[in-house]
Design a protein around this motif. Structure first.
Motif, PDB file in Angstrom:
ATOM      1  N   VAL A   1       0.851  -1.181   0.000  1.00 36.65           N
ATOM      2  CA  VAL A   1       0.000   0.000   0.000  1.00 36.65           C
ATOM      3  C   VAL A   1       0.890   1.234   0.000  1.00 36.65           C
ATOM      4  O   VAL A   1       2.017   1.190   0.504  1.00 36.65           O
ATOM      5  N   GLN A   2       0.389   2.303  -0.578  1.00 42.68           N
ATOM      6  CA  GLN A   2       1.143   3.554  -0.564  1.00 42.68           C
ATOM      7  C   GLN A   2       1.003   4.242   0.787  1.00 42.68           C
ATOM      8  O   GLN A   2       0.007   4.040   1.513  1.00 42.68           O
ATOM      9  N   ALA A   3       1.978   5.044   1.106  1.00 45.75           N
ATOM     10  CA  ALA A   3       1.920   5.824   2.341  1.00 45.75           C
ATOM     11  C   ALA A   3       0.631   6.637   2.381  1.00 45.75           C
ATOM     12  O   ALA A   3       0.228   7.216   1.378  1.00 45.75           O
ATOM     13  N   GLY A   4       0.005   6.640   3.555  1.00 41.00           N
ATOM     14  CA  GLY A   4      -1.273   7.311   3.715  1.00 41.00           C
ATOM     15  C   GLY A   4      -2.472   6.410   3.503  1.00 41.00           C
ATOM     16  O   GLY A   4      -3.604   6.800   3.810  1.00 41.00           O
ATOM     17  N   GLY A   5      -2.225   5.232   2.970  1.00 42.30           N
ATOM     18  CA  GLY A   5      -3.293   4.289   2.704  1.00 42.30           C
ATOM     19  C   GLY A   5      -3.694   3.481   3.925  1.00 42.30           C
ATOM     20  O   GLY A   5      -3.205   3.704   5.031  1.00 42.30           O
ATOM     21  N   SER A   6      -4.587   2.528   3.692  1.00 45.09           N
ATOM     22  CA  SER A   6      -5.140   1.713   4.774  1.00 45.09           C
ATOM     23  C   SER A   6      -5.112   0.240   4.408  1.00 45.09           C
ATOM     24  O   SER A   6      -5.163  -0.124   3.225  1.00 45.09           O
ATOM     25  N   LEU A   7      -5.036  -0.579   5.429  1.00 44.79           N
ATOM     26  CA  LEU A   7      -5.178  -2.020   5.306  1.00 44.79           C
ATOM     27  C   LEU A   7      -5.928  -2.529   6.524  1.00 44.79           C
ATOM     28  O   LEU A   7      -5.829  -1.942   7.610  1.00 44.79           O
ATOM     29  N   ARG A   8      -6.633  -3.640   6.357  1.00 42.44           N
ATOM     30  CA  ARG A   8      -7.242  -4.302   7.497  1.00 42.44           C
ATOM     31  C   ARG A   8      -6.738  -5.730   7.563  1.00 42.44           C
ATOM     32  O   ARG A   8      -6.942  -6.505   6.627  1.00 42.44           O
ATOM     33  N   LEU A   9      -6.081  -6.046   8.644  1.00 43.11           N
ATOM     34  CA  LEU A   9      -5.587  -7.396   8.877  1.00 43.11           C
ATOM     35  C   LEU A   9      -6.638  -8.184   9.649  1.00 43.11           C
ATOM     36  O   LEU A   9      -7.340  -7.637  10.501  1.00 43.11           O
ATOM     37  N   SER A  10      -6.704  -9.470   9.368  1.00 50.38           N
ATOM     38  CA  SER A  10      -7.615 -10.368  10.058  1.00 50.38           C
ATOM     39  C   SER A  10      -6.833 -11.523  10.663  1.00 50.38           C
ATOM     40  O   SER A  10      -5.826 -11.960  10.095  1.00 50.38           O
ATOM     41  N   CYS A  11      -7.317 -12.011  11.780  1.00 49.76           N
ATOM     42  CA  CYS A  11      -6.733 -13.178  12.438  1.00 49.76           C
ATOM     43  C   CYS A  11      -7.876 -14.078  12.867  1.00 49.76           C
ATOM     44  O   CYS A  11      -8.595 -13.761  13.816  1.00 49.76           O
ATOM     45  N   ALA A  12      -8.053 -15.170  12.156  1.00 53.08           N
ATOM     46  CA  ALA A  12      -9.119 -16.120  12.459  1.00 53.08           C
ATOM     47  C   ALA A  12      -8.588 -17.173  13.415  1.00 53.08           C
ATOM     48  O   ALA A  12      -7.585 -17.836  13.119  1.00 53.08           O
ATOM     49  N   ALA A  13      -9.252 -17.329  14.549  1.00 56.28           N
ATOM     50  CA  ALA A  13      -8.796 -18.228  15.604  1.00 56.28           C
ATOM     51  C   ALA A  13      -9.709 -19.434  15.717  1.00 56.28           C
ATOM     52  O   ALA A  13     -10.928 -19.331  15.572  1.00 56.28           O
ATOM     53  N   SER A  14      -9.094 -20.582  15.963  1.00 59.81           N
ATOM     54  CA  SER A  14      -9.856 -21.805  16.211  1.00 59.81           C
ATOM     55  C   SER A  14      -9.108 -22.662  17.216  1.00 59.81           C
ATOM     56  O   SER A  14      -7.885 -22.541  17.361  1.00 59.81           O
ATOM     57  N   GLY A  15      -9.858 -23.516  17.917  1.00 62.10           N
ATOM     58  CA  GLY A  15      -9.239 -24.415  18.883  1.00 62.10           C
ATOM     59  C   GLY A  15      -8.940 -23.776  20.227  1.00 62.10           C
ATOM     60  O   GLY A  15      -8.232 -24.374  21.043  1.00 62.10           O
ATOM     61  N   LEU A  16      -9.446 -22.579  20.450  1.00 61.37           N
ATOM     62  CA  LEU A  16      -9.217 -21.872  21.712  1.00 61.37           C
ATOM     63  C   LEU A  16     -10.534 -21.493  22.366  1.00 61.37           C
ATOM     64  O   LEU A  16     -11.510 -21.233  21.655  1.00 61.37           O
ATOM     65  N   THR A  17     -10.531 -21.426  23.699  1.00 62.93           N
ATOM     66  CA  THR A  17     -11.627 -20.782  24.413  1.00 62.93           C
ATOM     67  C   THR A  17     -11.253 -19.312  24.510  1.00 62.93           C
ATOM     68  O   THR A  17     -10.528 -18.897  25.410  1.00 62.93           O
ATOM     69  N   LEU A  18     -11.711 -18.543  23.567  1.00 62.76           N
ATOM     70  CA  LEU A  18     -11.207 -17.186  23.390  1.00 62.76           C
ATOM     71  C   LEU A  18     -11.454 -16.279  24.581  1.00 62.76           C
ATOM     72  O   LEU A  18     -10.688 -15.331  24.802  1.00 62.76           O
ATOM     73  N   SER A  19     -12.463 -16.561  25.375  1.00 61.13           N
ATOM     74  CA  SER A  19     -12.731 -15.726  26.540  1.00 61.13           C
ATOM     75  C   SER A  19     -11.595 -15.789  27.563  1.00 61.13           C
ATOM     76  O   SER A  19     -11.508 -14.942  28.444  1.00 61.13           O
ATOM     77  N   ASN A  20     -10.720 -16.778  27.448  1.00 55.13           N
ATOM     78  CA  ASN A  20      -9.579 -16.915  28.355  1.00 55.13           C
ATOM     79  C   ASN A  20      -8.317 -16.252  27.814  1.00 55.13           C
ATOM     80  O   ASN A  20      -7.251 -16.379  28.413  1.00 55.13           O
ATOM     81  N   TYR A  21      -8.434 -15.571  26.693  1.00 55.76           N
ATOM     82  CA  TYR A  21      -7.241 -15.051  26.023  1.00 55.76           C
ATOM     83  C   TYR A  21      -7.327 -13.559  25.768  1.00 55.76           C
ATOM     84  O   TYR A  21      -8.407 -12.979  25.633  1.00 55.76           O
TER      85      TYR A  21
END
Length: 119
Positions: A12-32
């Motif tokens: 991306v060019q300077a000044g631009g935007s990106l959205r990163l995603s992190c898909a989680a599985s195998g965890l009880t996410l409320s504990n993390y």
């Protein structure tokens, strides 16, 4: 089996935007607490942002404040990092990490996604 799968990196060019995603599985996410770290070439890995899955409290490194926003989608078990006003110094491999709230032995990492910001 725990899996953290990042996506959304790119060029991306300077000044631009990106959205990163992190898909989680195998965890009880409320504990993390879910975190984004980054590592630029020749530099140490550094903390970028985190969010407690339960409650949603957030934390940011100073350089990310006002530009980056971390969020989560409970239904999709996914954490996002919205990055705006990107700068060339944001160029790095961004990795998602799940840190257990009560056990430092339980830490899980994704494979990372490259973000490159051109000037």
């Amino acid at each position: 089996q725990v899996q953290l799968v990042e996506s959304g990196g790119g060029l991306v060019q300077a000044g631009g935007s990106l959205r990163l995603s992190c898909a989680a599985s195998g965890l009880t996410l409320s504990n993390y607490r879910m975190n984004w770290f980054r590592q630029a070439p020749g530099k140490d890995r550094e903390f970028v942002a985190s969010i407690r899955w339960s409650g949603g409290s957030t934390s940011y490194t100073d350089s990310a404040k006002g530009r980056f926003t971390i969020s989560r989608d409970n239904a999709k078990n996914t954490v996002y990092l919205q990055m705006n006003s990107l700068k060339p110094e944001d160029t790095a491999v961004y990795s998602c990490a799940a840190l257990h709230l009560f056990s430092s032995a339980h830490v899980y990492w994704g494979q990372g996604t490259q973000v490159t910001v051109s000037s």
